[in-house]
Write a protein that holds these residues in place. Structure first.
Motif, PDB file in Angstrom:
ATOM      1  N   GLY A   1      -1.114   8.578 -38.041  1.00  0.00           N
ATOM      2  CA  GLY A   1      -2.286   9.321 -37.598  1.00  0.00           C
ATOM      3  C   GLY A   1      -1.945  10.579 -36.834  1.00  0.00           C
ATOM      4  O   GLY A   1      -2.800  11.192 -36.213  1.00  0.00           O
ATOM      5  N   ARG A   2      -0.690  10.969 -36.850  1.00  0.00           N
ATOM      6  CA  ARG A   2      -0.253  12.172 -36.156  1.00  0.00           C
ATOM      7  C   ARG A   2      -0.953  13.415 -36.689  1.00  0.00           C
ATOM      8  O   ARG A   2      -1.399  14.268 -35.926  1.00  0.00           O
ATOM      9  CB  ARG A   2       1.252  12.305 -36.366  1.00  0.00           C
ATOM     10  CG  ARG A   2       1.882  13.325 -35.481  1.00  0.00           C
ATOM     11  CD  ARG A   2       3.219  13.764 -36.060  1.00  0.00           C
ATOM     12  NE  ARG A   2       3.439  15.119 -35.663  1.00  0.00           N
ATOM     13  CZ  ARG A   2       4.411  15.498 -34.842  1.00  0.00           C
ATOM     14  NH1 ARG A   2       5.264  14.631 -34.422  1.00  0.00           N
ATOM     15  NH2 ARG A   2       4.517  16.732 -34.470  1.00  0.00           N
TER      16      ARG A   2
ATOM     17  N   LEU B   1       2.069  17.540 -29.007  1.00  0.00           N
ATOM     18  CA  LEU B   1       1.835  17.430 -30.443  1.00  0.00           C
ATOM     19  C   LEU B   1       3.075  17.774 -31.262  1.00  0.00           C
ATOM     20  O   LEU B   1       3.317  17.190 -32.307  1.00  0.00           O
ATOM     21  CB  LEU B   1       0.682  18.333 -30.862  1.00  0.00           C
ATOM     22  CG  LEU B   1      -0.690  17.752 -30.547  1.00  0.00           C
ATOM     23  CD1 LEU B   1      -1.769  18.792 -30.728  1.00  0.00           C
ATOM     24  CD2 LEU B   1      -0.968  16.545 -31.442  1.00  0.00           C
ATOM     25  N   VAL B   2       3.869  18.744 -30.789  1.00  0.00           N
ATOM     26  CA  VAL B   2       5.045  19.130 -31.562  1.00  0.00           C
ATOM     27  C   VAL B   2       6.219  18.193 -31.299  1.00  0.00           C
ATOM     28  O   VAL B   2       6.929  17.786 -32.215  1.00  0.00           O
ATOM     29  CB  VAL B   2       5.451  20.583 -31.244  1.00  0.00           C
ATOM     30  CG1 VAL B   2       6.755  20.948 -31.938  1.00  0.00           C
ATOM     31  CG2 VAL B   2       4.358  21.538 -31.695  1.00  0.00           C
TER      32      VAL B   2
ATOM     33  N   MET C   1      -7.254  17.411 -35.078  1.00  0.00           N
ATOM     34  CA  MET C   1      -8.359  17.307 -34.136  1.00  0.00           C
ATOM     35  C   MET C   1      -8.286  18.352 -33.031  1.00  0.00           C
ATOM     36  O   MET C   1      -9.314  18.779 -32.512  1.00  0.00           O
ATOM     37  CB  MET C   1      -8.394  15.902 -33.524  1.00  0.00           C
ATOM     38  CG  MET C   1      -9.187  14.923 -34.373  1.00  0.00           C
ATOM     39  SD  MET C   1      -8.856  13.232 -33.933  1.00  0.00           S
ATOM     40  CE  MET C   1      -9.546  13.133 -32.296  1.00  0.00           C
ATOM     41  N   ILE C   2      -7.057  18.767 -32.693  1.00  0.00           N
ATOM     42  CA  ILE C   2      -6.954  19.753 -31.617  1.00  0.00           C
ATOM     43  C   ILE C   2      -7.536  21.087 -32.063  1.00  0.00           C
ATOM     44  O   ILE C   2      -8.022  21.858 -31.249  1.00  0.00           O
ATOM     45  CB  ILE C   2      -5.472  19.930 -31.149  1.00  0.00           C
ATOM     46  CG1 ILE C   2      -5.399  20.717 -29.838  1.00  0.00           C
ATOM     47  CG2 ILE C   2      -4.662  20.654 -32.177  1.00  0.00           C
ATOM     48  CD1 ILE C   2      -5.561  19.908 -28.619  1.00  0.00           C
TER      49      ILE C   2
END
Lengths: 284, 379
Positions: free
Chosen positions: A94-95, A86-87, A101-102
């Protein structure tokens, strides 16, 4: 310290009283001679002895520890992968949605997580015959929600890390996977350790999700204690709780002491380096 | 131009020499933002080349494209004849020294420096000897077993340099190499860096926003603004012969006057300033009579005269408005009749109080300068 006003001191005392009175009571009552949990009948350590003879307690404690251990290990692996992805993943549409969402399992009521997992397991069992509900279903459920916490910790740790460290390693000839093991993982190791501990304690702590996903044969320690509330508590539960508090306190104390020592050493080192610089400059 | 150095030191003047780095029509876009806009640049073997510009001018992006951290949107980069398209950073013959130094905090100085060699599969014994050699070169031999946080800023900078040099890259990229050091250390390190570059013969490409640093270090400078290269030249060319008002104003201080060309001959140009001042430039230039131009004069080119001077071009009359005493030199701010402030500097070759002719506040002075010191700018 004279500069702390009475007002602040009082506030602090109230706060700590609020936090610790229940635990102190629990510890005191674990040495209660009486058969009743809340009636004082003199000092005794007999419940600690009883505890060791209660096979049900010991079995559920061992099961809880096993689940917590497997959960913590798996959650750290999965959570670290998610956090890094993610990072470090480049920007795409949509990032933000994915990052958001996490953390959804963090705010999701446990009842809902538990219920949805239960439904999944039943559906799977009907379709495939596995998994049988018990150790593994609880563990899978615990991994699911605790890896989200680990991912959040790892994200924070990575965001605070200088990205040019990884670039420098790559510039010096390290292929991406090599750089991950040589640079990224060692540097986020503290985050992984706190993630592991968090996942471990959360798994050990969980009652709701375990109740949903456990099978007839598997009782975790929180489930056992909670069921005892209904059938009548005995002071050996107090003794058990005291032992847990003691273990946690020792763990926290050691961790804190190690961190403090490392911090102090670092400060001393930096001061030494700064002093040498001034000397160098005077010489030059 | 009166530049009569040997041609070996100025490979860019020799068209038969193949450039070491060829940047051809390179553009880099981040979404809608164009960071680097159709840049062409040649850098030659052994140069110490500086990219100079303010923040956001695209200099760092250009450096990162050379290192392979950013891909070009269009155009080509050749290093030593090899097209860099699609080649990842770990396979380029290039090493970089990062602005933050990017020393691995969990490794000792020795391990930091050895990292690149280890990744290349260099035998252990050779790694040890090369690491020792380079650490001695940057005078850090006795700090080999320290961790980065146990070092001072200057020492860290040298570890970063050693780590980038130990692999003997064909090209060393330096991102603001002296930016984090304090002024005294910076001056000292500048010269060390130049010596090292000369000694090793590696091509250096430096990104900096500090014009003094670029002037001292570089063989040539590219002045950048908003993704474009404004001017490429030696420090002297950039400073003494700027081609635009941007370059003239960006490097050093300058007094700028607006005016129109009154006479354009083969050997001189005269300009009438909007405030009436006559400017005389002692060489021909490609301008038309009546064209709007700018005249730039560097402060140190101006001479302060306390006594009357015979009337002529290249003269400014005014009163001393302010004096800044800097020790070795003084800065004088002279107010002209038009109200404009012109800045000039003078070396304090005698103690000001002792000198008969010392310039004081409110003195009426005439500023004069050589016709050759006048720079005519059309853009």
């Amino acid at each position: 310290m004279s500069k702390n006003s009475k007002f602040v001191t009082t506030l602090m005392c109230i706060g700590f009283t609020f936090l610790y009175i229940p635990m102190v009571l629990l510890v005191i009552y674990s040495f209660n001679d009486s058969r009743f949990v809340t009636v004082w009948g003199g000092f005794s350590t007999k419940w600690y002895g009883e505890l060791l003879n209660n096979q049900l307690v010991i079995d559920s404690a061992i099961l809880s520890l096993q689940i917590a251990f497997v959960t913590a290990c798996a959650a750290v692996v999965l959570g670290t992968m998610a956090g890094i992805a993610l990072v470090r993943f480049g920007k795409f549409k949509g990032r933000t949605l994915f990052s958001g969402m996490i953390s959804a399992p963090l705010v999701m009521p446990e009842v809902i997580t538990g219920l949805s997992l239960l439904m999944l397991f039943i559906a799977l069992e009907n379709a495939l015959g596995i998994p049988e509900r018990g150790f593994w279903t609880i563990t899978i459920a615990h991994i699911t929600f605790s890896m989200a916490f680990v991912a959040v910790i790892i994200q924070a740790r990575l965001a605070g890390m200088d990205e040019s460290l990884e670039e420098a390693a790559m510039d010096l000839g390290g292929k991406p996977l090599r750089v991950l093991f040589d640079i990224t993982l060692p540097l986020i190791a503290p985050g992984m350790i706190s993630g592991w501990l968090l996942a471990f304690t959360m798994s050990l702590d969980d009652l709701v999700i375990a109740s949903f996903t456990a099978g007839p044969g598997a009782n975790t320690l929180p489930m056992y204690i909670f069921s005892k509330v209904k059938t009548g508590l005995r002071p050996d539960i107090n003794a058990l709780a005291t032992l847990i508090i003691l273990t946690v306190a020792i763990g926290v104390f050691i961790a804190g002491w190690l961190m403090l020592r490392q911090d102090k050493q670092r400060k001393v080192d930096e001061q030494m380096a700064a002093m040498e610089t001034t000397k160098d400059e005077q010489a030059a | 131009m009166p530049l009569d150095t040997k041609i070996e030191d100025r490979p860019w003047l020799d068209s038969s020499i193949e450039p070491f780095i060829k940047i051809q029509n390179v553009t880099k876009k981040f979404g809608a933002f164009t960071a680097v806009d159709r840049i062409d640049l040649n850098v030659y073997q052994g140069e110490l080349f500086s990219l100079l510009g303010g923040s956001g001018c695209g200099k760092t992006t250009l450096l990162r494209m050379l290192a392979g951290f950013e891909e070009v949107t269009s155009g080509h980069i050749f290093i030593d004849g090899q097209d860099m398209a699609g080649i990842p950073p770990y396979e380029r013959p290039v090493n970089m020294m990062f602005q933050s130094y990017a020393l691995f905090p969990h490794m000792t100085v020795e391990k930091n420096v050895a990292y690149g060699l280890k990744r290349d599969g260099v035998p252990k014994l050779e790694i040890a000897s090369r690491v020792t050699e380079i650490l001695d070169m940057v005078e850090l031999g006795q700090f080999a077993s320290r961790k980065p946080h146990q070092l001072s800023g200057g020492q860290r900078q040298r570890v970063a340099l050693a780590r980038a040099l130990v692999k003997k890259p064909k090209l060393l990229l330096l991102d603001e190499p002296l930016g984090a050091l304090d002024k005294r250390l910076r001056e000292q390190t500048q010269f060390e860096l130049m010596d090292l570059q000369e000694q090793l013969g590696i091509t250096f490409m430096v990104v900096t926003h500090d014009q003094e640093e670029a002037m001292t270090l570089s063989t040539r400078i590219a002045v950048m603004d908003q993704g474009d290269i404004i001017q490429i030249g030696t420090p002297t060319e950039i400073y003494e012969y700027p081609e635009s008002r941007f370059t003239a104003g960006f490097i050093g201080n300058v007094n700028m006057f607006e005016g129109r060309v009154t006479n354009n001959s083969a050997d001189h140009v005269t300009v009438q300033g909007t405030d009436g001042t006559e400017f005389y430039i002692d060489h021909g230039q490609n301008v038309k009579e009546g064209q709007k131009v700018w005249v730039a004069v560097r402060p140190e080119k101006l001479v302060i005269n306390k006594d009357a001077v015979a009337a002529g071009p290249n003269q400014l009359l005014g009163t001393v408005d302010d004096i800044g005493y800097m020790g070795n030199h003084s800065i004088y701010r002279v107010k002209l009749a038009s109200g404009r402030i012109v800045q000039t500097t003078a070396q304090n070759i005698v103690r000001p109080k002792d000198a008969e002719w010392a310039v004081d506040w409110d003195d009426k002075v005439t500023l004069t300068w050589e016709p050759s010191a006048t720079v005519l700018l059309t853009k």
